[in-house]
Design a protein around this motif. Structure first.
Motif, PDB file in Angstrom:
ATOM      1  N   MET A   1       0.815  -1.211   0.000  1.00  0.00           N
ATOM      2  CA  MET A   1       0.000   0.000   0.000  1.00  0.00           C
ATOM      3  C   MET A   1       0.853   1.267   0.000  1.00  0.00           C
ATOM      4  O   MET A   1       0.414   2.319  -0.433  1.00  0.00           O
ATOM      5  CB  MET A   1      -0.920   0.000   1.227  1.00  0.00           C
ATOM      6  CG  MET A   1      -1.984  -1.100   1.194  1.00  0.00           C
ATOM      7  SD  MET A   1      -3.100  -0.931  -0.232  1.00  0.00           S
ATOM      8  CE  MET A   1      -4.002   0.532   0.266  1.00  0.00           C
ATOM      9  N   SER A   2       2.099   1.148   0.512  1.00  0.00           N
ATOM     10  CA  SER A   2       2.937   2.337   0.599  1.00  0.00           C
ATOM     11  C   SER A   2       3.241   2.910  -0.784  1.00  0.00           C
ATOM     12  O   SER A   2       3.461   4.104  -0.939  1.00  0.00           O
ATOM     13  CB  SER A   2       4.250   2.025   1.334  1.00  0.00           C
ATOM     14  OG  SER A   2       4.993   1.046   0.620  1.00  0.00           O
ATOM     15  N   ARG A   3       3.207   2.035  -1.816  1.00  0.00           N
ATOM     16  CA  ARG A   3       3.477   2.515  -3.178  1.00  0.00           C
ATOM     17  C   ARG A   3       2.393   3.492  -3.628  1.00  0.00           C
ATOM     18  O   ARG A   3       2.624   4.317  -4.521  1.00  0.00           O
ATOM     19  CB  ARG A   3       3.588   1.328  -4.144  1.00  0.00           C
ATOM     20  CG  ARG A   3       4.061   1.752  -5.541  1.00  0.00           C
ATOM     21  CD  ARG A   3       4.375   0.545  -6.395  1.00  0.00           C
ATOM     22  NE  ARG A   3       4.675   0.933  -7.763  1.00  0.00           N
ATOM     23  CZ  ARG A   3       5.822   1.443  -8.173  1.00  0.00           C
ATOM     24  NH1 ARG A   3       6.786   1.653  -7.304  1.00  0.00           N
ATOM     25  NH2 ARG A   3       6.017   1.750  -9.435  1.00  0.00           N
ATOM     26  N   ASP A   4       1.214   3.424  -3.000  1.00  0.00           N
ATOM     27  CA  ASP A   4       0.139   4.348  -3.359  1.00  0.00           C
ATOM     28  C   ASP A   4       0.542   5.795  -3.121  1.00  0.00           C
ATOM     29  O   ASP A   4      -0.032   6.708  -3.710  1.00  0.00           O
ATOM     30  CB  ASP A   4      -1.126   4.029  -2.559  1.00  0.00           C
ATOM     31  CG  ASP A   4      -1.783   2.729  -3.013  1.00  0.00           C
ATOM     32  OD1 ASP A   4      -1.437   2.244  -4.101  1.00  0.00           O
ATOM     33  OD2 ASP A   4      -2.630   2.209  -2.277  1.00  0.00           O
ATOM     34  N   LEU A   5       1.525   6.012  -2.244  1.00  0.00           N
ATOM     35  CA  LEU A   5       2.005   7.370  -1.993  1.00  0.00           C
ATOM     36  C   LEU A   5       2.551   8.009  -3.264  1.00  0.00           C
ATOM     37  O   LEU A   5       2.523   9.230  -3.411  1.00  0.00           O
ATOM     38  CB  LEU A   5       3.094   7.351  -0.908  1.00  0.00           C
ATOM     39  CG  LEU A   5       2.658   6.969   0.511  1.00  0.00           C
ATOM     40  CD1 LEU A   5       3.881   6.794   1.402  1.00  0.00           C
ATOM     41  CD2 LEU A   5       1.712   8.015   1.082  1.00  0.00           C
ATOM     42  N   ILE A  10       3.610   8.750 -10.452  1.00  0.00           N
ATOM     43  CA  ILE A  10       3.841   7.792 -11.539  1.00  0.00           C
ATOM     44  C   ILE A  10       2.877   8.026 -12.694  1.00  0.00           C
ATOM     45  O   ILE A  10       3.259   7.976 -13.870  1.00  0.00           O
ATOM     46  CB  ILE A  10       3.730   6.345 -11.003  1.00  0.00           C
ATOM     47  CG1 ILE A  10       4.896   6.064 -10.028  1.00  0.00           C
ATOM     48  CG2 ILE A  10       3.726   5.333 -12.139  1.00  0.00           C
ATOM     49  CD1 ILE A  10       4.754   4.790  -9.236  1.00  0.00           C
ATOM     50  N   GLU A  11       1.609   8.308 -12.370  1.00  0.00           N
ATOM     51  CA  GLU A  11       0.595   8.501 -13.410  1.00  0.00           C
ATOM     52  C   GLU A  11       0.894   9.710 -14.296  1.00  0.00           C
ATOM     53  O   GLU A  11       0.503   9.738 -15.465  1.00  0.00           O
ATOM     54  CB  GLU A  11      -0.782   8.670 -12.768  1.00  0.00           C
ATOM     55  CG  GLU A  11      -1.354   7.378 -12.191  1.00  0.00           C
ATOM     56  CD  GLU A  11      -2.662   7.615 -11.465  1.00  0.00           C
ATOM     57  OE1 GLU A  11      -2.984   8.792 -11.159  1.00  0.00           O
ATOM     58  OE2 GLU A  11      -3.370   6.619 -11.188  1.00  0.00           O
ATOM     59  N   LYS A  12       1.593  10.690 -13.791  1.00  0.00           N
ATOM     60  CA  LYS A  12       1.827  11.934 -14.526  1.00  0.00           C
ATOM     61  C   LYS A  12       3.013  11.866 -15.467  1.00  0.00           C
ATOM     62  O   LYS A  12       3.249  12.806 -16.221  1.00  0.00           O
ATOM     63  CB  LYS A  12       2.049  13.089 -13.532  1.00  0.00           C
ATOM     64  CG  LYS A  12       0.800  13.467 -12.766  1.00  0.00           C
ATOM     65  CD  LYS A  12       1.072  14.635 -11.818  1.00  0.00           C
ATOM     66  CE  LYS A  12      -0.221  15.007 -11.114  1.00  0.00           C
ATOM     67  NZ  LYS A  12      -0.342  16.412 -10.829  1.00  0.00           N
ATOM     68  N   ARG A  13       3.787  10.768 -15.445  1.00  0.00           N
ATOM     69  CA  ARG A  13       5.053  10.730 -16.178  1.00  0.00           C
ATOM     70  C   ARG A  13       5.175   9.533 -17.103  1.00  0.00           C
ATOM     71  O   ARG A  13       4.718   8.443 -16.786  1.00  0.00           O
ATOM     72  CB  ARG A  13       6.227  10.734 -15.177  1.00  0.00           C
ATOM     73  CG  ARG A  13       6.347  12.062 -14.453  1.00  0.00           C
ATOM     74  CD  ARG A  13       7.172  11.974 -13.177  1.00  0.00           C
ATOM     75  NE  ARG A  13       7.333  13.308 -12.611  1.00  0.00           N
ATOM     76  CZ  ARG A  13       6.428  13.899 -11.829  1.00  0.00           C
ATOM     77  NH1 ARG A  13       5.313  13.270 -11.515  1.00  0.00           N
ATOM     78  NH2 ARG A  13       6.645  15.119 -11.371  1.00  0.00           N
TER      79      ARG A  13
END
Length: 205
Positions: A1-5, A10-13
């Motif tokens: 879940m920590s990757r959700d930070l 990530i989505e913007k690049r």
């Protein structure tokens, strides 16, 4: 879940194009916390102010840059969390990418929160001490109560031994205008082209 930070980051690049870090949440440290300020010439010139917490760099875009004058209240717009190895990114984000433009490592060092950062963040007032090359002493981030969709904060200098009056502070950002790591100007970074997150040569003494 920590990757959700880092989900928004990530989505913007498109990492097949940009040399920015692909994103990885680091260990959750509570001491020797890092900070970095990156001067960024994107659509608008601003200073990206980042504080390590929960294994990522909590980030704010300070539109006019930090001020040593406690009377100045500098707008700091909350942005997406960044990976910790983004602290070493200096170079150019390519055209048509999010944040396209040159990025300079303007300052870096460590920060110490006055209290539990999560508690201070919930309360909307984060007080901390910074030990960098250009940023020193106690500072505050204060959340504004506005209907704006953005999460707006104010970056304010405490009245301590490092504070400056309006006259002495006036030329601070104009004078401090090179990379704290490589010694390069923004024009030199722009001409060098594509940036990568890597170990950089230290600026000459």
């Amino acid at each position: 879940m920590s990757r959700d930070l880092l989900k928004k980051y990530i989505e913007k690049r498109d990492f097949g194009i940009t040399g920015e870090s692909k994103g990885k949440v680091g260990k959750r440290a509570k001491t020797n916390l890092r900070f970095v300020i990156q001067l960024h010439e994107a659509t608008r010139i601003h200073y990206d102010f980042r504080l390590e917490w929960h294994g990522v760099m909590k980030s704010w875009a300070v539109t006019k840059g930090p001020s040593y004058d406690p009377a100045d209240k500098r707008l700091a717009v909350r942005t997406e969390d960044h990976p910790m190895d983004y602290n070493d990114f200096e170079g150019v984000i390519p055209d048509k990418q999010y944040g396209a433009g040159p990025v300079m490592i303007w300052d870096k060092g460590t920060w110490m929160p006055e209290d539990d950062p999560d508690k201070m963040e919930r309360e909307g007032r984060i007080t901390f001490t910074i030990e960098g090359s250009r940023m020193k002493g106690q500072w505050h981030l204060i959340r504004m109560r506005t209907p704006d969709k953005r999460e707006n904060w104010l970056l304010i200098k405490s009245k301590d031994d490092f504070a400056l009056n309006k006259t002495k502070n006036a030329d601070f950002l104009k004078r401090e205008n090179t990379s704290i790591v490589t010694g390069r100007t923004m024009d030199e970074i722009r001409k060098a082209g594509l940036g990568k997150t890597t170990k950089l040569t230290k600026a000459p003494n």
